[in-house]
Enzyme design. Structure first.
Site, PDB file in Angstrom:
ATOM      1  N   SER A  96     -17.954  85.529  75.916  1.00  0.00           N
ATOM      2  CA  SER A  96     -18.478  84.268  75.399  1.00  0.00           C
ATOM      3  C   SER A  96     -19.974  84.132  75.655  1.00  0.00           C
ATOM      4  O   SER A  96     -20.773  84.913  75.173  1.00  0.00           O
ATOM      5  CB  SER A  96     -17.680  83.109  76.010  1.00  0.00           C
ATOM      6  OG  SER A  96     -17.997  81.884  75.403  1.00  0.00           O
ATOM      7  N   ASP A 238     -22.695  80.390  70.525  1.00  0.00           N
ATOM      8  CA  ASP A 238     -22.715  81.281  71.686  1.00  0.00           C
ATOM      9  C   ASP A 238     -22.290  82.678  71.245  1.00  0.00           C
ATOM     10  O   ASP A 238     -22.119  82.949  70.050  1.00  0.00           O
ATOM     11  CB  ASP A 238     -21.836  80.740  72.813  1.00  0.00           C
ATOM     12  CG  ASP A 238     -20.359  80.679  72.443  1.00  0.00           C
ATOM     13  OD1 ASP A 238     -20.045  80.683  71.234  1.00  0.00           O
ATOM     14  OD2 ASP A 238     -19.512  80.617  73.354  1.00  0.00           O
ATOM     15  N   ASP A 242     -17.611  80.425  69.381  1.00  0.00           N
ATOM     16  CA  ASP A 242     -16.633  79.341  69.440  1.00  0.00           C
ATOM     17  C   ASP A 242     -17.248  78.051  69.970  1.00  0.00           C
ATOM     18  O   ASP A 242     -16.559  77.047  70.137  1.00  0.00           O
ATOM     19  CB  ASP A 242     -15.391  79.735  70.247  1.00  0.00           C
ATOM     20  CG  ASP A 242     -15.667  79.961  71.728  1.00  0.00           C
ATOM     21  OD1 ASP A 242     -16.853  79.984  72.138  1.00  0.00           O
ATOM     22  OD2 ASP A 242     -14.689  80.125  72.498  1.00  0.00           O
TER      23      ASP A 242
END
Length: 446
Positions: A96, A238, A242
């Site tokens: 992430s 990011d 998401d």
């Protein structure tokens, strides 16, 4: 031996140190055995370690007799979308917003849903068993899983475009910050297809520049570009796309709370906010709650983590939820947080309002001053919160509706996190200092 455990969003660690190919292989096999799907769709972000971990994870999936479809470098929500539309399980290799040296593996149950606690526990137990004692005999011959490439993610981006309905973005100038991550090959296409004039930045991933001083956790470059270009707004994603953080034409940030407030107001007015309720975590600003109260919109709070938001959305058959950090879940359209989709929905709300994003964001909510401090602990201390309970309760009672206190233990470090919000910034600072001092005394005397 100690092995990685599942956090609130899968397994994550430094690639090839804490998260090795051997671990990825065992996790792939465990997931394939437990999830019960005949196929897992597998995506990854742009990190250098992605192909290495993908090869190992997919080897474990195939060794369990389950097919794997490789989506390549795609956003996490694209993996969830393919799993949902094709009724398959899924896996995303990504850390992430973390630095490039980290990586992680996130799993989706069949249909693109987050794992239940029970299924997660079963996968973890089997994962540890495989590492401790091995797999034993496995399928052979034609029973070994097939591995094939898939371009199904392009259909996800088409669905995101379709979510705008008949609204077109002509006349809008938008800056897109792709964080040198998974949105790099998708975001510009989506917004250009809708008619916007697009300036794309941080869309040249080289394996090591993901999230580096760009993206939703470092949005200043986007803000500066919006101002320099005279753009109407900016959208920053990011590494796995998401999350979404926006900025207005003045370069002022529009965080997840403001995005949710804008969407909740727009959807409520149009009668499509299910049960006139929105789901947020305990970290959402008090200003958000006050704004929703004025509009008669109910707010459900969950623990920190988008999986808990999703659980509440599912339980209540609700349509909108998310986090201050930029996870925005449009649950009638997607089964997980989707930064690109949230960006499209935000622009649609702006155009429907006839206002600028700056005016719309300012009217949606007023951020209440917030002070957040950490108390470092010599070790995890489960009883500390109980010892502080009466002070926290009495202090919050004194503040009444004008303030809020949140004291919680970190899930990843030996820290106590103390957050205080109050309409008066000085009061917020003083109350936070009082609680931090009390916590430090309680630690010293224990």
């Amino acid at each position: 031996m100690t092995y990685p455990s599942f956090g609130t969003d899968g397994v994550r660690g430094v690639a090839n140190a804490e998260l090795t190919p051997e671990l990825a292989l065992a996790l792939g096999r465990a997931a394939a055995e437990i999830l019960g799907s005949t196929t897992l769709v597998v995506g990854r972000d742009s990190r250098r370690s992605g192909p290495m971990l993908e090869a190992a994870l997919v080897a474990g999936i195939a060794a369990a007799g389950v097919d794997a479809e490789l989506l390549g470098v795609v956003p996490t929500p694209a993996v969830a979308w393919v799993a949902k539309t094709e009724v398959k399980a899924g896996a995303m290799i990504s850390a992430s917003h973390n630095p490039f040296a980290d990586n992680g593996i996130k799993l989706f149950a069949e249909g693109g849903r987050k794992l239940s606690d029970d299924v997660e526990a079963k996968i973890q137990a089997r994962f540890h068993e495989l590492l401790d004692v091995g797999a034993g005999e496995g399928p052979i011959g034609a029973a070994v899983g097939d591995v094939r490439a898939s371009d199904a993610a392009k259909n996800w981006s088409g669905d995101v475009v379709a979510s705008a309905g008949d609204i077109r973005f002509e006349g809008l100038s938008i800056v897109l910050d792709c964080a040198n991550g998974a949105a790099s090959d998708y975001a510009a296409e989506v917004f250009a297809h809708l008619g916007a004039t697009v300036t794309v930045m941080a869309a040249s991933p080289d394996g090591i520049n993901i999230n580096e001083a760009v993206g939703s956790t470092h949005p200043q470059s986007m803000c500066d570009t919006v101002v320099a270009k005279g753009a109407d707004l900016g959208l920053a994603f990011d590494g796995d796309a998401d999350r979404l953080i926006a900025c207005d034409s003045n370069g002022s940030l529009v965080d997840g709370d403001h995005i949710l407030a804008i969407l909740a107001k727009d959807w409520s007015r149009r009668g499509i906010l299910a049960h006139n309720t929105v789901v947020v975590t305990v970290m959402s600003n008090l200003g958000f709650r006050l704004a929703m109260d004025e509009l008669g919109i109910s707010v459900i709070e969950t623990n920190v983590g988008d999986r808990y938001v999703l659980e509440a959305l599912d339980a209540g058959q609700l349509s909108l939820g998310g986090e201050q950090s930029g996870h925005v879940i449009c649950h009638d359209i997607a089964s997980t947080g989707d930064g690109v989709l949230a960006g499209v929905q935000l622009v649609c709300a702006v155009l429907r309002s006839g206002q600028s994003l700056a005016d719309l964001s300012g009217a949606a909510m007023t951020t209440v001053p917030q002070v957040l401090r950490n108390v470092r602990l010599p070790r995890r201390d489960p009883g500390l919160l109980d010892r502080l309970g009466s002070l926290i309760e009495s202090t919050e009672a004194e503040m009444g509706a004008e303030g809020r206190i949140l004291v919680r233990a970190s899930g990843t470090e030996p820290l106590l996190r103390v957050m205080v919000e109050h309409l008066d910034a000085t009061t917020a600072d003083e109350v936070c200092a009082k609680l931090v001092n009390a916590a430090e005394r309680a630690v010293r005397t224990e």
